[in-house]
Every structure is written in C-alpha cells, then in structure tokens.
Design an enzyme around this catalytic site. Structure first.
Site, PDB file in Angstrom:
ATOM      1  N   LYS A 117       0.823  -1.217   0.000  1.00  0.00           N
ATOM      2  CA  LYS A 117       0.000   0.000   0.000  1.00  0.00           C
ATOM      3  C   LYS A 117       0.856   1.266   0.000  1.00  0.00           C
ATOM      4  CE  LYS A 117      -4.166  -2.149   1.710  1.00  0.00           C
ATOM      5  NZ  LYS A 117      -3.813  -3.562   1.953  1.00  0.00           N
TER       6      LYS A 117
HETATM    7  C1  PLP Z   1      -4.544  -4.638   1.347  1.00  0.00           C
HETATM    8  C2  PLP Z   1      -3.831  -5.937   1.263  1.00  0.00           C
HETATM    9  C3  PLP Z   1      -4.274  -6.970   0.380  1.00  0.00           C
HETATM   10  C4  PLP Z   1      -5.522  -6.840  -0.466  1.00  0.00           C
HETATM   11  O1  PLP Z   1      -5.362  -5.949  -1.555  1.00  0.00           O
HETATM   12  P1  PLP Z   1      -6.654  -5.416  -2.366  1.00  0.00           P
HETATM   13  O2  PLP Z   1      -6.148  -4.328  -3.235  1.00  0.00           O
HETATM   14  O3  PLP Z   1      -7.612  -4.921  -1.313  1.00  0.00           O
HETATM   15  O4  PLP Z   1      -7.206  -6.569  -3.119  1.00  0.00           O
HETATM   16  C5  PLP Z   1      -3.522  -8.129   0.327  1.00  0.00           C
HETATM   17  N1  PLP Z   1      -2.419  -8.304   1.089  1.00  0.00           N
HETATM   18  C6  PLP Z   1      -1.954  -7.346   1.929  1.00  0.00           C
HETATM   19  C7  PLP Z   1      -0.742  -7.605   2.734  1.00  0.00           C
HETATM   20  C8  PLP Z   1      -2.648  -6.132   2.054  1.00  0.00           C
HETATM   21  O5  PLP Z   1      -2.199  -5.184   2.906  1.00  0.00           O
END
Ligand code: PLP
Length: 470
Positions: A117
């Site tokens: 993220k």
């Molecule tokens: C947010 C997250 C996901 C999911 O990603 P999306 O874009 O919501 O599908 C998967 N793994 C981790 C470690 C995350 O922080």
C-alpha cells in the site's frame, strides 16, 4: 499532455472531472467509482523504450496520460519525492526474486510500512500536499483500518501540512506490529483512535460521518481507501516494471495477486488494457472467498467475515470490482446500476453467462485455506530459503494451482513483509522473522492513541475539537 477526463461508473454528475478533482473526491457523489473516459495505450515501441529505466521514470511515463496539464508539475515533484532513492529501502523499489523455474516473487514490501500500500499511499500523501497548498485548502482524512491501510496512510500524511488524519482501529484486534506502526507516530496532525468494537464498527462510524453533510463540509472530509483512483493509477506502475524486466513487450507475464478489495488485481488488469502483454491474472482469496465463489457461479453474494491468517483480506465486499464490472457492461451505467441496485436491495447480483465467460477469460480465482497458507510458507522456505508472509502465500498458492503454460513467467506478488505477521510465519517454519533495522525501537517508543467509545457522536466531537472550522 491532453487532459484525461474522469467519469463515474454510475453515470451521475455533469462535466467530466480532472485527475486532481478525483484525487480529492475519492468516491463519486452518486456512489460510483471514478474511471478514465478512455484507456491510454503504450505501443510495443513505447514499452521497449521503458526497459531498464528507473522506477521513477517508469512511473512518470506510465502515469502521465492519466494527469492533466495543470497538475504535471505537482505530479513531477510528488513522484520524485516518493520514488527517488531513499524512501523505499531497496534500490530497485520493486525487486523480482526467482523462486523456481520461471517463477518469481515481486517484493512490494520495501516501503516505510512494509506493505504494498506504500507504493500508492506515499504518492497520494505527496499529491494531496501539492494540490492543497496550491488551492490554499486544508482537509481532514478519516479512515478505518484492520491493519495495513492505517499505518500506510498515517506514514503518507504525517508530514502533510494541510492534512489532519484520524485513523480508527478496533481496540485489541490488530497485530502489535500493525498497532505500533500507527501509534508510535508522534505528529500533531495524526490521531489514532482505538474503538471499543470490531473493524466493521469502525467502518460503520466512518460511513456515518461521511453521511453527515454538515460535518463533512465543516471539516472538509476526504478519504484514502482504495476506491481513490490515484491509488489504482500508482499501482499500475509495478506491473509494467515487472513485465518489462521479464521480457515485455516480446514476452507476456502471468501475475498471481492475493485479493481483498480488488484494487491491486484491478490495477494489473488496467496495465493489460494499456498494452502490457499479460497471460492471465490469478486471484488468490482466503476463506473469505466471495470472489472465488463469483467466478464459480456468476453470483456475487457476501457471507459473514471469518478471521484468517491473512487479515488484510478478511473482507466480504470487494469495492473495486465495480470498476471491472463497468467495463464488462461495455461501460453502460444503466446495466451497472441495475446490478448494484440488486446488490443493495437483494443482497446479491448475478451476471449473464456471456459476461461471466468474459470475466473468466481475464481472471482465474483460487481459494486458499489456512492449512494451505501455512504449507505454502513452509514449502517456499524449504525450497528457496525465503520467508513469505501469509498474504503472499495465498497468492502464490493460487498462482501455482493455476500455473498453466510453464514457458510463461509467473509473478506472485509479495504484498507484506513476513515480519508484519511473525506468528503465522513462525508457526509454518519455526523461524520468527525479524523486523528490518530501520524499525528497531518500534517496541520501545511511546504510543499515542485515544481510546473512544463505539459511537459516531463521540468520534465526531473528538474530530471537531481537534480541527475546528477549516
Ligand atoms: C490490502 C492488502 C491486500 C488486499 O489488496 P486489495 O487491493 O484490497 O485486493 C492483500 N495483502 C496485503 C498484505 C494487504 O495489505
């Protein structure tokens, strides 16, 4: 650079908006999600010219067509700040590591909060800062987190002069590393609120506050969750970076993505739409398998959320799927609204067989149980010496289960650092992964957090007292 206009998936609103408009707005007023009116296209020659370029140069080229002229300078400065060497602790930013014959892991955890993220939120924070300074405005961001989004958003906004950020987390229900990554940030514009309740309670307070028009205007409320188009645009970049490193435009790549809100895997689909050669996208879901059930049956129907080893995907509504569905209706807001209205009123929607067939041509979805998650962590460590986190394991399990043609490189996304989820990794391998050095002292620093009752009024009062009229 011509201006790229944006529209809502639900067809509401009047004039199309610019990138900076949708950056600030997040969700469209009609409840829809913003998408560009057309897909920019990169020719094979454009792709070949990007091979070997630095990450920041690739980001600049790939995101440029989504911007508007008046925002180009702001974007340039934000991209430099975010992706120039330093903030991500690996010179390649998004390195590929080989784990098997023609099988690779894309490490997306070298950012400040150790989850993918950061690639989008770090940029978003810098873009907010630029856009607000220019407009002479201040905003208040509120968000609910089950772990990773909260710390990534706080880390992105802590130095933004015109942003005050309030992150709600369910008290006692996030991992200690996740909590400390949020609460040890000592900045006057950052507020951590520990709510007596679950993640769903936090989310519901946020929704209530967004629904309060007077409050929303009083504090100039905005959101940073993955419905924000700018986050998707920033995530498209690392798919190009990986594909180019593995032979694009001459060779196609297959990607396996652990999926919750459908933001990350949708960005992969966008990369394909823009000209990156892709040979299949594999969605990994944990026991919260609404997407896998959709691809099996053609019906999207939420179940109750069960806690798993991969908590960032413990989710039953994949908000970004609406963007993909919009494409599958040939961008017809009327058909899309009919599906969304079924979802709201009947609790589910079903797509016609031809639409399901088209979706299955783009994606393969595989569910991964808890034992399979642990087994994938264990086997990867045994075969390669590498420790992977439980989310990465869900995606890798899915990618290997739907491997297909072995002459096509498979890239599984490592979405979080193993040290963020040390209990699961230790359970699988007997090894407790250490935090990277730059987080030394995380367990000794003082925490800044306010414990509040599970009531929207209490949270609203707290926010108003800290922001006043802005
Ligand atoms: C947010 C997250 C996901 C999911 O990603 P999306 O874009 O919501 O599908 C998967 N793994 C981790 C470690 C995350 O922080």
């Amino acid at each position: 650079m011509p201006m790229m206009p944006y529209i809502s998936t639900r067809g509401g609103g009047s004039a199309p908006l610019s990138f900076s408009d949708v950056l600030m707005a997040g969700l469209a007023p009609d409840g829809g999600l913003y998408v560009p009116v057309r897909w920019p296209h990169m020719s094979p020659a454009d792709l070949a010219a990007l091979r070997g370029a630095s990450y920041v140069d690739q980001a600049r080229q790939i995101m440029a067509p989504f911007l508007d002229v008046s925002f180009a300078d702001a974007f340039e400065s934000a991209a430099q700040k975010t992706y120039a060497p330093g903030r991500f602790r690996h010179a390649a930013l998004a390195p590929l590591v080989q784990i098997g014959p023609n099988e690779w892991i894309l490490e997306l955890y070298h950012g400040p909060t150790l989850a993918f993220k950061d690639y989008a939120l770090q940029l978003l924070g810098a873009l907010f800062d630029q856009a607000l300074a220019r407009a002479g405005k201040k905003i208040t961001i509120i968000g609910a987190t089950s772990g990773d989004t909260g710390s990534a958003a706080i880390e992105a906004c802590r130095n933004c002069r015109n942003v005050t950020i309030f992150i709600l987390h369910p008290k006692g229900r996030v991992s200690e590393v996740q909590r400390r990554q949020m609460t040890t940030v000592d900045a006057p514009n950052v507020f951590n609120l520990a709510i007596d309740g679950t993640f769903d309670d936090c989310q519901s307070i946020v929704k209530t506050l967004f629904g309060d028009t007077a409050f929303r205007e009083q504090v100039n409320l905005s959101a940073v969750n993955s419905i924000n188009w700018a986050r998707i645009a920033a995530q498209i970049v690392y798919y190009f970076a990986a594909g180019l490193a593995l032979g694009a435009p001459a060779r196609a790549t297959r990607f396996a993505v652990p999926t919750g809100n459908f933001g990350n895997v949708y960005a992969a689909w966008c990369a394909g739409k823009m000209g990156l050669p892709i040979d299949g996208l594999v969605i990994g879901t944990n026991r919260n398998d609404i997407l896998t059930r959709f691809f099996e049956t053609g019906t999207m129907k939420p179940d109750s959320v069960v806690p798993t080893l991969s908590p960032s995907m413990d989710i039953q509504i994949s908000s970004n799927f609406e963007r993909y569905l919009f494409e599958r209706t040939n961008r017809d807001p009327t058909s899309l609204n009919a599906l969304m209205s079924d979802f709201r009123t009947k609790g589910s929607f079903s797509v016609p067989p031809d639409m399901l067939a088209a979706a299955r041509a783009d994606f393969t979805a595989v569910r991964c149980g808890e034992d399979e998650t642990l087994e994938t962590i264990r086997r990867t460590h045994k075969n390669t010496g590498m420790l992977i986190d439980p989310h990465t394991a869900v995606g890798l399990h899915a990618g290997l289960a739907a491997r297909g043609d072995r002459s096509v490189p498979l890239v599984a996304l490592a979405c979080a650092h193993p040290a963020k989820f040390p209990d699961a990794v230790e359970k699988a391998t007997g090894i407790r992964p250490p935090l990277p050095d730059f987080l030394n002292g995380l367990f000794d620093r003082p925490e800044f957090v306010t414990h509040l009752a599970n009531t929207p009024d209490v949270v609203r009062d707290f926010i108003v007292r800290r922001t006043g009229d802005i």
